[in-house]
Design a protein around this motif. Structure first.
Motif, mmCIF file in Angstrom:
data_model
loop_
_atom_site.group_PDB
_atom_site.id
_atom_site.type_symbol
_atom_site.label_atom_id
_atom_site.label_comp_id
_atom_site.label_asym_id
_atom_site.label_seq_id
_atom_site.Cartn_x
_atom_site.Cartn_y
_atom_site.Cartn_z
ATOM 1 N N GLU A 112 -1.337 45.346 49.650
ATOM 2 C CA GLU A 112 0.107 45.459 49.409
ATOM 3 C C GLU A 112 0.879 44.606 50.408
ATOM 4 O OE1 GLU A 112 3.852 46.504 47.861
ATOM 5 O OE2 GLU A 112 1.837 46.317 47.013
ATOM 6 N N GLY A 113 0.454 44.577 51.651
ATOM 7 C CA GLY A 113 1.095 43.715 52.639
ATOM 8 C C GLY A 113 0.987 42.249 52.259
ATOM 9 N N LEU A 114 -0.175 41.840 51.749
ATOM 10 C CA LEU A 114 -0.359 40.461 51.302
ATOM 11 C C LEU A 114 0.526 40.173 50.095
ATOM 12 C CD1 LEU A 114 -1.747 37.716 51.419
ATOM 13 C CD2 LEU A 114 -3.658 38.715 50.115
ATOM 14 N N ARG A 115 0.614 41.114 49.163
ATOM 15 C CA ARG A 115 1.467 40.916 47.986
ATOM 16 C C ARG A 115 2.926 40.738 48.406
ATOM 17 N NH1 ARG A 115 5.009 42.816 45.140
ATOM 18 N NH2 ARG A 115 5.126 44.777 46.239
ATOM 19 N N VAL A 116 3.388 41.578 49.320
ATOM 20 C CA VAL A 116 4.764 41.475 49.816
ATOM 21 C C VAL A 116 4.965 40.132 50.520
ATOM 22 C CG1 VAL A 116 6.388 42.449 51.514
ATOM 23 C CG2 VAL A 116 5.159 43.962 49.945
ATOM 24 N N GLY A 117 3.988 39.720 51.330
ATOM 25 C CA GLY A 117 4.083 38.445 52.023
ATOM 26 C C GLY A 117 4.121 37.261 51.072
ATOM 27 N N LEU A 118 3.294 37.302 50.024
ATOM 28 C CA LEU A 118 3.312 36.226 49.029
ATOM 29 C C LEU A 118 4.657 36.178 48.310
ATOM 30 C CD1 LEU A 118 -0.285 36.528 47.547
ATOM 31 C CD2 LEU A 118 0.642 34.566 48.812
ATOM 32 N N ALA A 119 5.189 37.339 47.962
ATOM 33 C CA ALA A 119 6.506 37.367 47.313
ATOM 34 C C ALA A 119 7.565 36.768 48.242
ATOM 35 C CB ALA A 119 6.868 38.791 46.903
ATOM 36 N N ALA A 120 7.476 37.074 49.527
ATOM 37 C CA ALA A 120 8.431 36.522 50.489
ATOM 38 C C ALA A 120 8.294 35.004 50.598
ATOM 39 C CB ALA A 120 8.234 37.168 51.860
ATOM 40 N N ALA A 121 7.074 34.488 50.445
ATOM 41 C CA ALA A 121 6.847 33.045 50.527
ATOM 42 C C ALA A 121 7.538 32.299 49.384
ATOM 43 C CB ALA A 121 5.349 32.750 50.521
ATOM 44 N N TYR A 122 7.763 32.998 48.280
ATOM 45 C CA TYR A 122 8.389 32.393 47.100
ATOM 46 C C TYR A 122 9.745 33.029 46.783
ATOM 47 C CZ TYR A 122 4.009 29.985 46.446
ATOM 48 O OH TYR A 122 2.930 29.167 46.635
ATOM 49 N N ALA A 123 10.328 33.683 47.761
ATOM 50 C CA ALA A 123 11.560 34.458 47.555
ATOM 51 C C ALA A 123 12.709 33.617 47.009
ATOM 52 C CB ALA A 123 11.979 35.140 48.854
ATOM 53 N N ASP A 124 12.760 32.336 47.364
ATOM 54 C CA ASP A 124 13.873 31.498 46.895
ATOM 55 C C ASP A 124 13.867 31.294 45.383
ATOM 56 O OD1 ASP A 124 11.502 29.827 47.416
ATOM 57 O OD2 ASP A 124 12.807 28.178 46.780
ATOM 58 N N LEU A 125 12.766 31.646 44.722
ATOM 59 C CA LEU A 125 12.685 31.524 43.261
ATOM 60 C C LEU A 125 13.262 32.747 42.548
ATOM 61 C CD1 LEU A 125 9.092 30.032 42.936
ATOM 62 C CD2 LEU A 125 11.289 28.815 42.926
ATOM 63 N N GLY A 126 13.664 33.733 43.310
ATOM 64 C CA GLY A 126 14.197 34.968 42.738
ATOM 65 C C GLY A 126 13.163 36.075 42.832
ATOM 66 N N GLU A 127 13.652 37.292 42.933
ATOM 67 C CA GLU A 127 12.768 38.442 43.154
ATOM 68 C C GLU A 127 11.746 38.621 42.032
ATOM 69 O OE1 GLU A 127 13.213 43.252 43.720
ATOM 70 O OE2 GLU A 127 14.905 41.981 44.280
ATOM 71 N N THR A 129 10.556 36.368 39.749
ATOM 72 C CA THR A 129 9.575 35.278 39.718
ATOM 73 C C THR A 129 8.620 35.367 40.905
ATOM 74 O OG1 THR A 129 11.136 33.865 38.551
ATOM 75 C CG2 THR A 129 9.312 32.763 39.680
ATOM 76 N N ALA A 130 9.164 35.606 42.088
ATOM 77 C CA ALA A 130 8.319 35.740 43.277
ATOM 78 C C ALA A 130 7.352 36.903 43.114
ATOM 79 C CB ALA A 130 9.185 35.930 44.515
ATOM 80 N N GLY A 131 7.812 37.996 42.522
ATOM 81 C CA GLY A 131 6.950 39.156 42.292
ATOM 82 C C GLY A 131 5.820 38.866 41.324
ATOM 83 N N VAL A 132 6.115 38.095 40.273
ATOM 84 C CA VAL A 132 5.077 37.723 39.302
ATOM 85 C C VAL A 132 4.016 36.861 39.982
ATOM 86 C CG1 VAL A 132 4.625 36.350 37.219
ATOM 87 C CG2 VAL A 132 6.527 37.973 37.251
ATOM 88 N N ILE A 133 4.464 35.859 40.727
ATOM 89 C CA ILE A 133 3.522 34.983 41.438
ATOM 90 C C ILE A 133 2.649 35.812 42.374
ATOM 91 C CG2 ILE A 133 3.346 33.174 43.207
ATOM 92 C CD1 ILE A 133 5.887 31.926 41.890
ATOM 93 N N ALA A 134 3.276 36.662 43.166
ATOM 94 C CA ALA A 134 2.533 37.467 44.140
ATOM 95 C C ALA A 134 1.539 38.392 43.452
ATOM 96 C CB ALA A 134 3.507 38.273 44.995
ATOM 97 N N SER A 135 1.961 39.048 42.393
ATOM 98 C CA SER A 135 1.077 39.997 41.696
ATOM 99 C C SER A 135 -0.114 39.295 41.054
ATOM 100 C CB SER A 135 1.862 40.779 40.648
ATOM 101 O OG SER A 135 2.799 41.613 41.295
ATOM 102 N N GLU A 136 0.113 38.099 40.523
ATOM 103 C CA GLU A 136 -0.984 37.382 39.871
ATOM 104 C C GLU A 136 -1.968 36.770 40.874
ATOM 105 O OE1 GLU A 136 -0.585 34.975 36.469
ATOM 106 O OE2 GLU A 136 1.171 36.072 35.723
#
Length: 181
Positions: A112-127, A129-136
């Motif tokens: 979960e920490g890694l997923r949150v970190g990945l979402a933060a890495a792509y945060a500028d794309l919107g919550e 989109t960043a969430g989809v990238i992180a989850s996948e």
């Protein structure tokens, strides 16, 4: 336990190594599983403390953000190498069940920490989109990251190069996820 595994470690061996009487160990932990749970909880806390989820600099590219996230993970491993080794020993050498439950809980928190970190890495794309990238990508990135440390030593030039390659691969995969969605 990191050297002998859970099943290969007795309370008497723990007492001998720690210099404490077995009765004191039983009093504080009640069982070998209690000791393992305390070790896993403490190690997880120390590891996650070392992996900051602070925001990334706004001028960073996505690839740089992922690289920084993975470097933070490397620092967490370098701060707690025995804990990481113990996780792997238990995962690979213990039967499924109660013993692995403690490790599985810790691994879920790390994931979960890694997923949150990945979402933060792509945060500028919107919550979203960043969430989809992180989850996948979270399971792939987590498995590859673990593999880097099974294959090499934390802090080595090879490990750093492999972390950079993983950041590049992750960013390429993120672009693929974006194209599909």
């Amino acid at each position: 336990m990191s050297a002998r595994g859970y099943d290969g470690t007795s309370i008497s061996a723990i007492a001998t190594e720690s210099g404490l009487p077995a009765s004191s160990i039983y009093y504080h932990f009640s069982s070998k599983l209690g000791i393992l749970t305390a070790i896993i909880e403490r190690g997880s806390h120390r590891f996650l403390e070392g992996v900051s989820l602070a925001a990334f600099p706004p001028e960073n590219s996505h690839r740089e953000n992922v690289f920084e996230l993975l470097e933070r993970g490397q620092r967490g491993i370098e701060a707690t190498p025995e804990f990481v080794q113990l996780q792997f020993v238990i995962m690979f050498n213990s039967p499924a069940g109660v013993v692995n439950a403690a490790v599985e809980q810790t691994r879920a928190e790390e994931r979960e920490g890694l997923r949150v970190g990945l979402a933060a890495a792509y945060a500028d794309l919107g919550e979203t989109t960043a969430g989809v990238i992180a989850s996948e990508l979270v399971d792939f990135v987590g498995a590859a990251f673990d593999g880097i440390f099974v294959a090499g030593r934390p802090g080595s030039a090879t490990t750093k190069a492999n972390i950079r390659l993983l950041a590049e691969a992750t960013d390429a995969l993120a672009k693929s996820v974006l194209a599909r969605n």
